[in-house]
Write a protein that holds these residues in place. Structure first.
Motif, short mmCIF file in Angstrom:
data_model
loop_
_atom_site.label_atom_id
_atom_site.label_comp_id
_atom_site.label_asym_id
_atom_site.label_seq_id
_atom_site.Cartn_x
_atom_site.Cartn_y
_atom_site.Cartn_z
N GLY A 5 1.13 -0.28 1.88
CA GLY A 5 0.87 0.51 0.67
C GLY A 5 0.79 -0.43 -0.52
O GLY A 5 1.69 -1.25 -0.71
N VAL A 6 -0.30 -0.33 -1.27
CA VAL A 6 -0.42 -1.21 -2.43
C VAL A 6 -0.76 -0.38 -3.67
O VAL A 6 -1.31 0.71 -3.57
N ASN A 64 -10.65 -1.27 8.34
CA ASN A 64 -9.41 -0.47 8.37
C ASN A 64 -9.15 0.32 7.09
O ASN A 64 -8.46 1.34 7.13
N PHE A 65 -9.65 -0.19 5.95
CA PHE A 65 -9.63 0.60 4.71
C PHE A 65 -11.09 0.67 4.26
O PHE A 65 -11.51 -0.08 3.38
N ARG A 93 -7.54 7.37 -3.63
CA ARG A 93 -7.26 6.05 -4.20
C ARG A 93 -8.56 5.38 -4.65
O ARG A 93 -8.62 4.77 -5.71
N LYS A 106 -2.93 -2.29 9.64
CA LYS A 106 -2.99 -2.68 8.22
C LYS A 106 -2.49 -4.11 8.16
O LYS A 106 -1.52 -4.45 8.85
N CYS A 107 -3.08 -4.90 7.30
CA CYS A 107 -2.57 -6.27 7.20
C CYS A 107 -1.18 -6.25 6.57
O CYS A 107 -0.45 -7.22 6.68
N THR A 108 -0.81 -5.13 5.97
CA THR A 108 0.52 -5.01 5.37
C THR A 108 1.53 -4.30 6.29
O THR A 108 2.67 -4.06 5.89
N ILE A 132 -10.76 -0.79 0.17
CA ILE A 132 -10.98 -2.24 0.03
C ILE A 132 -12.36 -2.53 -0.56
O ILE A 132 -12.46 -3.29 -1.54
C1 UN1 Z 1 -2.29 -0.88 2.08
O1 UN1 Z 1 -1.31 -1.25 2.73
O2 UN1 Z 1 -2.36 0.20 1.51
O3 UN1 Z 1 -6.51 -4.91 5.14
C2 UN1 Z 1 -3.46 -1.75 1.88
C3 UN1 Z 1 -5.38 -4.51 4.85
C4 UN1 Z 1 -4.87 -4.84 3.47
C5 UN1 Z 1 -4.75 -3.66 2.61
C6 UN1 Z 1 -3.50 -2.91 2.81
N1 UN1 Z 1 -5.77 -5.77 2.84
O4 UN1 Z 1 -4.73 -3.85 5.62
#
Ligand code: UN1
Length: 458
Positions: free
Chosen positions: A416-417, A132-133, A86, A259-261, A137
């Motif tokens: 996932g974005v 975390n990424f 990615r 993940k923030c998501t 990020i």
């Molecule tokens: C994702 O879900 O693929 O810090 C990215 C985080 C988010 C990015 C999520 N800003 O987990």
């Protein structure tokens, strides 16, 4: 000096590094600022070529970066490799975006002059990124900053310093000297960067993000902050339960929920017992263990403190008369492993259903009907991602309209974005303009309106 250690093997030290002081950070930013005008004045095509060369360098080192990410932040192999792919795609995307139109022409008042708006870089972009990424990020901030002509000063999380050093070195091979500064350290270094840079892009916790934005406002610089989430997944009675459970289990527990998501609240309309069983079964399908194993989906959490947060949340659920459906599956002894936890019979207003736990922990909440499910889904201070599972188009449309979240998904995971689409949340999840995709240009550049009139009346 600080250290970054492996969460799966805490005896292993990946990096030792200085906690830079304000003066060091100011020097690093000053050096980047000196390199900025030359970079901004290059033809866009040359910046584009440099970003493509950076993409080649990162792609060439993909397997080293994957090993480093697995070791340093405990991200399971398959996800870590996908994140690096990615990252390469992000660099290539912004290599192309550098060639997009950089403004517009407008009709002039006198019909003879040229009236234009053109975008130009802001200077030194300060990027503050989480562990975390550790590749995606940073790159979705650094790549657009560079593409549109800025220099960059990047402060990664201390817990991802080794991989940050490697990534910065790879990018540097394609860039002019000193254009990209790596600033190591903790909150103090981040604060110093906020005082020195010309704009700030932050991803991390809500508390720190807010202070960054306040400091930026006091200095009058542009800022964006992407912060926490408490992301709901709503299961409606007509959903394909097994499929929903499979998707939600992965979104809640993959990468140990860090993940923030990630999905942290499952809101069930209808038969919550059946949903609970399906979720327990789906979570049990996810291999927990060494992140270096290709099959692992749930690795360790980042630190002892993170482990304690999950265990405390589980104890709190029991104290609040919640029912723990899952918590004791076996995990490796060494390292910061904690078994996935699913809890039901929790009150939506309980702390564990309101605040971010940032671990493999999810609560199941029940709602009488769609309207109540929507109220519960929106009844938190965050608004990053939300999903709803249904086969009914009208219900899908109603939830899509009603969910207070920056990312809304129907029959799809909250996590996932898409790097080419705008990304960001509402409420306490985000402040400032969106990042990623074409939205990034608005943030990393400023528009100027230019009028050019003929020198004489003739
Ligand atoms: C994702 O879900 O693929 O810090 C990215 C985080 C988010 C990015 C999520 N800003 O987990």
């Amino acid at each position: 000096m600080q250290e970054s250690r492996s969460p799966a093997h805490p005896d292993q030290v990946l990096a030792t590094f200085p906690d830079l002081q304000a003066a060091d950070v100011a020097d690093a930013v000053a050096a980047a600022r000196a390199a900025a005008p030359g970079w901004a004045q290059l033809p866009a095509l040359e910046r584009s070529q440099a970003l493509n060369a950076a993409a080649d360098a990162v792609a060439g080192a993909a397997s080293d970066l994957t090993e480093l990410g697995i070791a340093e932040v405990g991200k399971p192999r398959a996800e870590m490799a996908a994140e690096i792919a990615r990252g390469v795609a992000i660099l290539r995307y912004y290599a192309q975006a550098a060639l997009d139109p950089d403004g517009a022409t407008l009709p002039s008042a006198d019909g003879r002059s040229l009236l234009m708006s053109r975008r130009r870089p802001r200077g030194v972009a300060g990027c503050i990124t989480p562990w975390n990424f550790p590749v995606a990020i940073p790159l979705w901030k650094i790549a657009p900053a560079l593409a549109y002509g800025n220099a960059v000063a990047w402060k990664p999380s201390p817990a991802a310093t080794a991989i940050a050093r490697e990534l910065a070195a790879l990018l540097a091979t394609a860039l002019p000297p000193r254009l990209l500064a790596l600033v190591t350290g903790d909150a103090d270094a981040g604060q110093a960067l906020t005082q020195a840079a010309d704009l700030i892009s932050f991803t991390g916790s809500a508390a720190v993000g807010r202070s960054v934005v306040v400091a930026a406002a006091q200095r009058g610089i542009a800022a964006q902050a992407e912060m926490g989430g408490q992301n709901p997944a709503v299961i409606l009675p007509d959903a394909d339960l097994e499929q929903a459970a499979r998707i939600i289990a992965q979104a809640a527990m993959g990468y140990a929920g860090q993940k923030c998501t990630a999905t942290s609240r499952v809101i069930v309309v209808g038969d919550s017992a059946a949903a609970g069983e399906a979720l327990v079964a789906a979570v049990r399908q996810l291999p927990v263990g060494d992140p270096a194993d290709a099959a692992t989906v749930v690795g360790p959490v980042i630190s002892e403190a993170a482990m304690a947060r999950v265990l405390d949340a589980t104890a709190e659920a029991e104290r609040d008369r919640g029912r723990v459906l899952l918590a004791d599956d076996p995990v490796p002894e060494e390292g910061y492993f904690v078994a996935p936890v699913l809890v039901d019979r929790v009150d939506p207003s309980a702390r564990i259903a309101q605040e971010e736990i940032f671990g493999p922990f999810a609560v199941i909440l029940t709602a009488r009907d769609d309207a109540e499910a929507l109220r519960i889904a929106n009844g938190v201070r965050y608004g990053l991602a939300a999903s709803v599972f249904t086969r009914d188009l009208d219900r899908a449309l109603r939830f899509t309209a009603g969910l207070d979240a920056g990312l809304v998904r129907v029959n799809a995971p909250t996590s996932g974005v898409d790097f080419y689409a705008p990304f960001g949340g509402v409420k306490d999840s985000s402040v400032g303009p969106r990042e990623q995709g074409k939205a990034a240009r608005d943030f990393y550049t400023v528009s100027r309106t230019i009028t050019i009139s003929p020198s004489s009346a003739g």
